[in-house]
Design an enzyme around this catalytic site. Structure first.
Site, PDB file in Angstrom:
ATOM      1  N   VAL A 129      20.515  32.848  55.344  1.00 48.60           N
ATOM      2  CA  VAL A 129      21.183  33.047  56.945  1.00 48.60           C
ATOM      3  C   VAL A 129      22.713  32.522  56.122  1.00 48.60           C
ATOM      4  CG1 VAL A 129      19.477  32.253  58.787  1.00 48.60           C
ATOM      5  CG2 VAL A 129      21.387  30.273  56.906  1.00 48.60           C
ATOM      6  N   GLU A 320      15.772  45.313  45.398  1.00 48.62           N
ATOM      7  CA  GLU A 320      14.855  46.150  46.524  1.00 48.62           C
ATOM      8  C   GLU A 320      14.136  46.230  45.116  1.00 48.62           C
ATOM      9  OE1 GLU A 320      17.656  48.845  48.018  1.00 48.62           O
ATOM     10  OE2 GLU A 320      18.026  47.296  49.912  1.00 48.62           O
TER      11      GLU A 320
END
Length: 428
Positions: A129, A320
């Site tokens: 976060v 990714e």
């Protein structure tokens, strides 16, 4: 004489019999009381419906996909009253968490396992976060169970008050903590992977009890209850589950050239990189995963994986392809063979449901999902209330992205629905 008579009466057969029945009844009652759910695990105390009394939005209708109610949400969001509603700040959370008992009660966190099945299957979470403390509180409350473990990584660029608020929330729970090492996370850089790795190390060292690790960001939200997540993880039987597909040619530039962070942004240097130190080809995937504890241990300790990660540190968006590639290395616990027959798309994997703008459309005409009901940021849908009905019928565990500043009711209605569904198990 009287004492002798009383003694005979007290220890006569009928009296002894009734006395023993009374004692056994009391023991049975006590045992039952011990194994009962504590008083606070009551539907009335923990239900979230009505948390926003100033609104007359009917969440049941929203979840049913009622067009009129969804339109009502859109109009409500535009009102001056809604835009000027009171908002909790990091300072509010710092103050609230100074009294943990009051905070837990006020925010309606569940502090007892809701079932034996859940208690015996703890899950670990890595949560990365950097802002929006209310979103983190809502996410943590939605997934919190006392048997689970939660590592929160806070970006070092976050405001001091935000970090203090996160630490305040974590201080109220013995199984929630801030990562021991924090990174300055730059979009698409290695730092995003390192943030998860830091939590991986902490969680792996903290407990040997958890079964699976799920990584999240602050804009994720569950679309399954903890019990549903546990049952889906059990069905994996030790296998990992994440997006992992053949690498498309247009993404090869991301790892064939060297990238570096310049003035806070990842920049292509134009320098050609050496090929990856790996026999397995690179696979394409996403930042999100559901992996076993054995997978985590292997990633942290295996020399081949360490070399791959070292090589990947100056590439674009390594999150990714890194996890997707590790998932196809033969000796990795819970991995899949490298054959394209074992490819998993984001819609087949359970880790995360995401709507990409360029894939949205008419499902009856072949689109993977209907158009976004919210807004788009970097081509990703920030969900609106109208997305919930379709989403909840999917098999994914979590969805990304939600934002209280875009559509609070999408989160509120989903939150209410999941809490009510979880508490329903107490009635059976």
């Amino acid at each position: 004489m009287l004492r002798t008579l009383l003694r005979r009466r007290l220890f006569s057969y009928p009296t002894k019999y009734y006395f023993m029945v009374l004692v056994l009844s009391l023991i049975t009652f006590s045992v039952l009381r011990i194994h009962q759910k504590p008083e606070f695990v009551s539907v009335r105390h923990l239900e979230l419906a009505g948390e926003n009394p100033s609104s007359d939005i009917n969440c049941t209708k929203v979840l049913q996909g009622d067009v009129n109610e969804i339109q009502k949400v859109k109009l409500e969001i535009l009102t001056v009253k809604f835009k000027k509603r009171p908002r909790w700040t990091p300072d509010d959370y710092i103050n609230m968490t100074s009294d943990c008992s009051s905070f837990i009660k006020r925010r309606k966190y569940i502090v007892e396992p809701l079932s034996k099945e859940e208690a015996e299957f703890p899950i670990a979470y890595s949560i990365v976060v950097h802002h929006k403390i209310e979103m983190l509180d809502r996410l943590l409350r939605a997934i919190y169970m006392p048997q689970n473990f939660y590592c929160i990584h806070v970006d070092t660029k976050s405001e001091d008050s935000y970090l203090a608020a996160v630490m305040g929330i974590a201080s109220c729970f013995s199984n929630v903590f801030v990562a021991s090492r924090l990174e300055s996370v730059v979009y698409a850089s290695w730092s995003r992977v390192q943030a998860d790795l830091n939590c991986m190390k902490d969680l792996y060292a903290m407990s040997a009890n958890w079964k699976y690790l799920i990584n999240l960001c602050g804009m994720d939200f569950p679309i399954k209850t903890n019990l549903e997540i546990v049952r889906k993880l059990k069905l994996l039987m030790g296998e990992n589950n994440l997006e992992t597909e053949r690498m498309p040619s247009h993404k090869e530039e991301r790892w064939k050239k060297r990238y570096e962070v310049v003035n806070g942004k990842l920049t292509n240097t134009g320098t050609v990189k050496m090929l990856p130190p790996l026999e397995t080809p690179l696979f394409s995937g996403s930042a999100y995963f559901v992996v076993s504890r054995e997978y985590v241990g292997y990633v942290l300790q295996n020399e081949k994986i360490q070399k791959l990660m070292e090589w990947a540190q100056d590439t674009y968006s390594p999150d990714e392809y890194l996890w997707a590639t590790i998932q196809r290395i033969p000796e990795v616990p819970g991995s899949l063979p490298a054959s394209h027959k074992y490819d998993l798309s984001d819609m087949q994997a359970v880790a995360r449901f995401v709507k990409w703008q360029y894939f949205e459309g008419d499902v009856s005409k072949g689109a993977p999902y209907p158009p976004c009901d919210g807004v788009h940021v970097r081509s990703v849908c920030i969900f609106g209330a109208g997305d919930l009905n379709w989403m909840l019928r999917k098999h994914h565990l979590f969805a990304n992205k939600f934002d209280v500043d875009v559509d609070l009711f999408a989160i509120q209605c989903l939150d209410e629905h999941l809490r009510h569904k979880a508490l329903e198990t107490l009635k059976h």
